[in-house]
Write a protein that holds these residues in place. Structure first.
Motif, PDB file in Angstrom:
ATOM      1  N   ILE A   1      58.644  73.150   0.886  1.00 16.80           N
ATOM      2  CA  ILE A   1      60.047  73.436   1.172  1.00 16.80           C
ATOM      3  C   ILE A   1      60.237  73.531   2.678  1.00 16.80           C
ATOM      4  O   ILE A   1      59.546  74.300   3.361  1.00 16.80           O
ATOM      5  CB  ILE A   1      60.492  74.772   0.534  1.00 16.80           C
TER       6      ILE A   1
ATOM      7  N   VAL B   1      61.655  80.468  -5.598  1.00 14.73           N
ATOM      8  CA  VAL B   1      61.869  79.126  -6.127  1.00 14.73           C
ATOM      9  C   VAL B   1      61.990  79.238  -7.641  1.00 14.73           C
ATOM     10  O   VAL B   1      61.143  79.866  -8.284  1.00 14.73           O
ATOM     11  CB  VAL B   1      60.698  78.183  -5.784  1.00 14.73           C
TER      12      VAL B   1
ATOM     13  N   TYR C   1      59.853  81.254 -12.254  1.00 10.92           N
ATOM     14  CA  TYR C   1      60.072  81.357 -10.825  1.00 10.92           C
ATOM     15  C   TYR C   1      58.712  81.449 -10.149  1.00 10.92           C
ATOM     16  O   TYR C   1      57.683  81.731 -10.770  1.00 10.92           O
ATOM     17  CB  TYR C   1      60.905  82.590 -10.472  1.00 10.92           C
TER      18      TYR C   1
ATOM     19  N   THR D   1      57.264  80.566  -2.358  1.00 14.05           N
ATOM     20  CA  THR D   1      56.568  79.721  -1.394  1.00 14.05           C
ATOM     21  C   THR D   1      55.565  80.574  -0.612  1.00 14.05           C
ATOM     22  O   THR D   1      55.750  81.787  -0.455  1.00 14.05           O
ATOM     23  CB  THR D   1      57.552  79.080  -0.401  1.00 14.05           C
TER      24      THR D   1
ATOM     25  N   TYR E   1      54.841  75.623  -2.703  1.00 15.50           N
ATOM     26  CA  TYR E   1      55.040  76.342  -3.963  1.00 15.50           C
ATOM     27  C   TYR E   1      54.294  75.611  -5.062  1.00 15.50           C
ATOM     28  O   TYR E   1      54.002  74.410  -4.957  1.00 15.50           O
ATOM     29  CB  TYR E   1      56.523  76.458  -4.313  1.00 15.50           C
TER      30      TYR E   1
ATOM     31  N   VAL F   1      64.852  71.867  -8.718  1.00 14.31           N
ATOM     32  CA  VAL F   1      64.096  72.901  -8.018  1.00 14.31           C
ATOM     33  C   VAL F   1      65.048  73.570  -7.034  1.00 14.31           C
ATOM     34  O   VAL F   1      65.606  72.909  -6.151  1.00 14.31           O
ATOM     35  CB  VAL F   1      62.892  72.300  -7.269  1.00 14.31           C
TER      36      VAL F   1
ATOM     37  N   VAL G   1      65.769  76.672  -4.235  1.00 11.66           N
ATOM     38  CA  VAL G   1      65.148  77.582  -3.290  1.00 11.66           C
ATOM     39  C   VAL G   1      66.244  78.466  -2.697  1.00 11.66           C
ATOM     40  O   VAL G   1      67.218  77.959  -2.132  1.00 11.66           O
ATOM     41  CB  VAL G   1      64.435  76.818  -2.160  1.00 11.66           C
TER      42      VAL G   1
ATOM     43  N   ARG H   1      71.328  77.830  -0.408  1.00  7.29           N
ATOM     44  CA  ARG H   1      70.222  77.327  -1.207  1.00  7.29           C
ATOM     45  C   ARG H   1      69.863  75.910  -0.797  1.00  7.29           C
ATOM     46  O   ARG H   1      70.695  75.163  -0.262  1.00  7.29           O
ATOM     47  CB  ARG H   1      70.568  77.362  -2.701  1.00  7.29           C
TER      48      ARG H   1
END
Length: 636
Positions: A69, A106, A125, A128, A134, A147, A149, A156
């Motif tokens: 991410i 996540v 869930y 990271t 993740y 997905v 975050v 987000r």
């Protein structure tokens, strides 16, 4: 201890984001699991309670999922809650530092934002690590997976993948977020799920790569802090997603053919851009009609006090006509035609007028103060001499001219108040030839109450089948266009209060009229609520026999014979091609909402259309204060 701390952070994140409306469906899932449980969707149908596998959406949990991410460092560095840490930025895109998103929550959802959960009913869930990586040991297989975050301040990042059995990799960043949010909305528009698109994984890879290039080139600008208020800068706040989608279309639809083509390949249609065009109207002026002549654009607009016509060449705009309303009886311009050195105006309540296209002298406008209750067909020539239509037996010099069209030596006029279509012949000097006035269409009325529209005093509609022009009943015909089709010349016109586009064949002598688009006429008492096409916004369109219009006005044709219609009270521009009618601009919002994705932007009241010199479609929207333009650099 670290795991307990992470769990507390998750509870804090989800509690805050529920209050902000950030979590899917706006409810708080029962927490638990780190991706090792059998996944199943969470349903909000039970008052927000989790129903274990009630929807039966997940049937295969044999996937695992991992990725990296990254996000805009300026946004994720707001770490007051200790939820996201901003490691050293690894690279920059368009002056925006991109950093690994560390220690962030996540979770996985379906495209419609239901949570995926384990067999214990607890949301899947994970977190990271400090490098933004993740992992989900168990994840849905053979399903579209979003997905998500979580970032601070209701923001987000998201990414879409079509999961498969075994290992899956999904890196999430700005490009995946923009692409996922745009595709999610387009699927909703088409009544599809995101997994319905063929070869999605391969095509998404291309689109995401091109979008990364778009962002790297600075064509999308992202806000640098939660307090950044610069116009045109994209925010990742969940409440700003519609603005993000529109900004994305603005970034590529006009000049990035590779990305435009890639989206058309995936969606089956091309995302198009509606933007504003400056034509010198000024604040508060509402555009009513637009016409073009080469590189010149003429726009008629009005407000409570005045009527103006502007001429725009390139970026230079000038006013060629300005008259006060209420004193000149000039209240409304229905249509215009730029013809040679003259601009023909259809002025409701007064008849057709003509001014010099090469002058800004408003005195060139003719009106007869002694005849303000009638009309009059005439024009001012280059020598300022007024030439009226001859007073013949039809007495059709007294009428309300809404629009005008021209073909060879004939000028065609829609007489909206008297429900008929007229024409007259002009001589070599451009003046009306005596005795040439002729009614082409519109059944004669013999009842005194014909002007009272109660559905009984007059039959305003007598069928769609082809019939002689003088036998067809019309109901406020308005806009006109001459077009060649099937080896014949037709005058197309909007039978506005009958909610139809019809055409008159001009090659014969009885001028037969037939309907080409529209249905749903009822008595006037109910005509304000005509049939609404339930698939009006479906990109696949609807068969012409089933398509309905709502008080249509101007229609124009492109070089491929496609007809475009100002579907006025549906607040949309419609396109008829190969027997299918599609919406190409406008949405259900029904109000002006700026610029962006043509199928999501709001059009207020579409009254007139015209092609500019570059092949774009100009749109007069009487509920806004600027001309609009549908950009078509790569076609449809």
């Amino acid at each position: 201890m670290q795991r307990i701390a992470s769990f507390k952070r998750l509870a804090a994140v989800l509690s805050v984001t529920v209050l902000l409306g950030c979590t899917p469906n706006g409810f708080l899932p029962i927490l638990g699991g780190n991706g090792s449980k059998d996944p199943t969707p969470i349903s909000s149908s039970n008052g927000g309670l989790i129903s274990n596998n009630s929807g039966g959406i997940i049937s295969n949990n044999t996937a695992n999922l991992a990725g990296l991410i990254t996000g805009p460092g300026q946004l994720i560095s707001n770490n007051a809650g200790g939820l996201v840490s901003n490691n050293a930025g690894s690279y920059r895109i368009a002056a925006l530092e991109l950093s690994p998103v560390a220690n962030a929550v996540v979770y996985l959802t379906t495209p419609n934002e239901q949570f995926y959960a384990g067999d214990d009913g607890k949301a899947l869930y994970t977190f990271t690590d400090d490098k933004g990586a993740y992992t989900f040991a168990k994840a849905p297989a053979d399903k579209p997976v979003i997905v998500t975050v979580l970032l601070p301040n209701n923001r987000r990042l998201v990414g879409l993948l079509m999961s498969k059995e075994g290992a899956n990799t999904q890196n999430v960043d700005l490009a995946t977020t923009v692409v996922t949010e745009f595709l999610r909305d387009q699927a909703r528009l088409a009544g599809k799920t995101m997994g319905d698109y063929p070869n999605l994984a391969t095509k998404l890879e291309t689109i995401i790569g091109l979008t990364r290039e778009l962002i790297a080139a600075g064509k999308m600008r992202f806000k640098e802090s939660p307090t950044d208020t610069r116009a045109g800068y994209v925010d990742l706040d969940v409440n700003a997603i519609p603005a993000l989608r529109n900004e994305y279309v603005r970034a590529f639809a006009a000049d990035d053919q590779a990305l435009s083509d890639a989206w058309k390949d995936l969606l089956g249609y091309r995302p198009l851009l509606v933007e504003e065009v400056e034509v010198g109207l000024g604040a508060g002026m509402q555009p009513l009609a637009v016409a073009t002549d080469g590189d010149k654009t003429y726009t008629a607009a009005t407000n409570a006090y005045q009527l103006i016509v502007t001429r725009t060449t390139g970026s230079a705009a000038e006013t060629v006509l300005r008259v006060a309303r209420g004193t000149s009886n000039l209240e409304y311009v229905g249509g215009m035609l730029a013809s040679g050195n003259s601009l023909l105006l259809g002025v409701a309540g007064l008849g057709q007028l003509e001014i010099e296209a090469g002058t800004t002298n408003s005195e060139d406008l003719f009106y007869d103060p002694a005849n303000i209750s009638g009309g009059g067909l005439g024009y001012v020539a280059m020598n300022d001499a007024y030439q009226a239509v001859p007073d013949d037996d039809n007495s059709w010099e007294l009428f309300s001219a809404f629009d005008v069209a021209k073909k060879d030596e004939w000028v065609y006029v829609s007489d909206d108040n008297n429900h008929r279509i007229l024409r007259y012949q002009v001589d070599d000097g451009g003046f009306a030839a005596a005795g040439t006035g002729q009614i082409l269409a519109g059944k004669s009325l013999d009842d005194a109450g014909a002007g009272y529209h109660d559905g009984t005093g007059r039959n305003f509609f007598n069928g769609d089948d082809k019939q002689a022009g003088t036998e067809v009943a019309l109901n406020y015909p308005s806009s006109l266009t001459v077009h060649e089709a099937d080896g014949k010349t037709y005058l197309y016109f909007a039978d506005t209060d009958n909610h139809r586009i019809r055409r008159i064949e001009l090659n014969g002598t009885d001028f037969p009229v037939e309907t080409v688009l529209g249905r749903g006429t009822v008595a006037y008492g109910n005509i304000m609520t005509p049939i609404v096409d339930p698939k009006i916004d479906d990109p696949a369109g609807v068969a012409v026999a089933s398509a309905s219009l709502n008080f249509p006005h101007k229609m124009v044709f492109d070089a491929n014979g496609r007809m475009f219609v100002a579907d006025t009270d549906n607040r949309r521009v419609r396109m008829l091609e190969n027997g299918v009618v599609k919406t190409v601009a406008g949405s259900a919002s029904g109000i002006y909402t700026g610029t962006g994705d043509s199928r999501r932007v709001g059009l207020g009241e579409v009254t007139s259309l015209a092609w500019d010199a570059q092949g774009n479609l100009l749109i007069a929207d009487a509920r806004s204060h600027k001309l609009r333009r549908l950009r078509l650099p790569f076609g449809f």
